[in-house]
Enzyme design. Structure first.
Site, PDB file in Angstrom:
ATOM      1  N   LYS A  85       0.852  -1.189   0.000  1.00 45.05           N
ATOM      2  CA  LYS A  85       0.000   0.000   0.000  1.00 45.05           C
ATOM      3  C   LYS A  85       0.882   1.232   0.000  1.00 45.05           C
ATOM      4  O   LYS A  85       2.000   1.182   0.504  1.00 45.05           O
ATOM      5  CB  LYS A  85      -0.902   0.033   1.250  1.00 45.05           C
ATOM      6  N   ASP A 125      -6.553   4.308  -4.852  1.00 48.36           N
ATOM      7  CA  ASP A 125      -7.218   4.077  -3.560  1.00 48.36           C
ATOM      8  C   ASP A 125      -7.924   5.393  -3.211  1.00 48.36           C
ATOM      9  O   ASP A 125      -8.289   6.150  -4.115  1.00 48.36           O
ATOM     10  CB  ASP A 125      -6.194   3.631  -2.503  1.00 48.36           C
TER      11      ASP A 125
HETATM   12  N1  GLU Z   1      -7.027   0.120  -3.571  1.00 54.62           N
HETATM   13  C1  GLU Z   1      -7.770  -1.053  -3.944  1.00 54.62           C
HETATM   14  C2  GLU Z   1      -7.870  -1.989  -2.754  1.00 54.62           C
HETATM   15  O1  GLU Z   1      -7.772  -1.586  -1.620  1.00 54.62           O
HETATM   16  C3  GLU Z   1      -7.265  -1.701  -5.225  1.00 54.62           C
HETATM   17  C4  GLU Z   1      -5.858  -2.229  -5.187  1.00 54.62           C
HETATM   18  C5  GLU Z   1      -5.345  -2.721  -6.525  1.00 54.62           C
HETATM   19  O2  GLU Z   1      -6.078  -2.769  -7.485  1.00 54.62           O
HETATM   20  O3  GLU Z   1      -4.153  -3.040  -6.558  1.00 54.62           O
HETATM   21  O4  GLU Z   1      -8.128  -3.155  -2.906  1.00 54.62           O
END
Ligand code: GLU
Length: 395
Positions: A85, A125
């Site tokens: 993240k 995100d």
């Molecule tokens: N931010 C999204 C999540 O929390 C997508 C993450 C992604 O597609 O890598 O799942």
């Protein structure tokens, strides 16, 4: 689940956490220094994967938690990724497009050494979108000297984004809610729904569940919420939000707070905003039959126990919102193979994966007599532990 304690020890901490300073020349000519971070939790199956969040309150501990959730999420749906993240402490609502572009490009530059199509693949995100992903793609590609669309997912369609990615998280959430409703013998047609958060996840969740004939009686954003027991049209509410900056004030609705929205007498509650919304304090007053977690971490462990005892069926984040990263995976595969799939193909594959993951978790839920979150953790940690044990520890 008798998880090997060594594996638990191993997975407790992220492999790597990088914190960077990001100087940006603001529109007024002054330099402002922002803090950015990228946390890579574990990568047993493939590249690290996870979004980047822009928020004034984001912090390293939060990003660490979100990174481990990504490891677990990718394992629940069985896609070959680890978890990561990113976050930048900033208030995007107070920044110009120009400032956001410089911030995003500088961040990409600072994390360049640890991302890459086979290392770590970022995505959107909270308060980031296709626009930011295009800047990341461009900055990374300029540095490499050739186009590398597979370095980031959630891009605009024009530069290799996947059809269906924008709605994917919500589509997955609604699929898992539909599966839960079947088990509970709740008819989605006519069911009342409250949605907390009207960003990418909350908005499309409202639109897609309305297609099943459910009634969207309340929605909210960071400014507050609106309520109409007869239901609202989410697309019309979005038009209002685009014009005025908030859902609040939408004609024919009563203004409510975000906290009130959670406690409404509805069939389905979709928290699709931030963490720590359902707490020990308000959990006893939750009346929804199904909670479908579009957000990451909206329910605390204490609240989980209360909801479980009260017979509220919670579809946990790591399952309910895994549709986003699942279609991110499809985008990455399309980019690596230089192909592009039809929206139907993407949606069909998403439907299959979500239903399969739901069934696997539900089976453990029934067998082990634990709530759905614990069941999802069991499914995920079995897979992760098996992979970690097979690979062993280097050196
Ligand atoms: N931010 C999204 C999540 O929390 C997508 C993450 C992604 O597609 O890598 O799942």
């Amino acid at each position: 689940m008798n998880l090997n304690p060594d594996i638990l020890e191993l997975l407790k901490n992220p492999k790597r956490a990088l914190v960077v300073s990001l100087p940006v020349r603001m529109d007024n000519g002054r330099i402002k220094v922002f803090t950015g971070m990228r946390v890579q939790h574990w990568d047993a199956f493939g590249p690290f994967k996870g979004g980047i969040r822009y928020h004034p309150q984001v912090c390293l501990d939060e990003v660490k938690a979100l990174a481990i959730w990504m490891s677990i999420k990718t394992a629940v749906v069985g896609i070959p990724y680890g978890g990561a993240k990113g976050g930048i402490i900033c208030n995007p609502k107070e920044m110009s497009v120009n400032e956001l572009e410089h911030l995003t490009r500088r961040f990409t530059h600072e994390i360049m050494d640890i991302i890459g199509p086979y290392r770590d693949v970022p995505a959107p995100d909270v308060y980031t979108s296709e626009r930011e992903m295009a800047w990341i793609y461009d900055t990374y590609s300029e540095a490499q000297g050739y186009a590398v669309p597979e370095v980031v997912t959630g891009k605009p369609i024009s530069v290799g984004g996947s059809l269906g990615r924008r709605e994917a998280t919500s589509r997955g959430t609604v699929i898992t809610i539909r599966e839960a409703a079947k088990r509970l013998k709740l008819n989605l047609k006519g069911a009342s729904v409250a949605v907390q958060g009207f960003g990418n996840v909350g908005y499309y969740a409202a639109v897609l569940i309305a297609e099943y004939g459910s009634k969207i009686v309340a929605v909210s954003d960071s400014q507050g919420g609106i309520y109409n027991p007869d239901g609202v049209n989410p697309k019309k509410v979005m038009e209002h939000k685009n014009k005025t900056g908030s859902v609040v004030g939408y004609p024919g609705t009563k203004q409510i707070s975000n906290a009130e929205l959670l406690e409404l007498d509805v069939d389905i509650l979709i928290p699709a905003a931030l963490e720590n919304q359902l707490l020990a304090e308000n959990a006893p007053r939750i009346k929804a039959k199904i909670v479908g977690e579009g957000a990451n971490g909206p329910t605390t462990p204490e609240a989980d126990e209360i909801l479980y005892k009260n017979g509220v069926f919670v579809v946990p984040d790591i399952l309910a919102n895994a549709g986003g990263v699942t279609v991110s995976y499809m985008e990455w595969v399309q980019n690596l193979t230089r192909e592009s799939w039809s929206e139907d193909e993407v949606n069909t594959k998403l439907e299959q994966r979500m239903v399969q993951a739901f069934n696997e978790v539900y089976q453990v839920y029934q067998q082990e007599k634990v709530h759905m979150r614990t069941a999802a953790y069991i499914v995920a940690f079995r897979r992760i532990a098996e992979a970690v044990e097979a690979r062993g520890i280097f050196p």
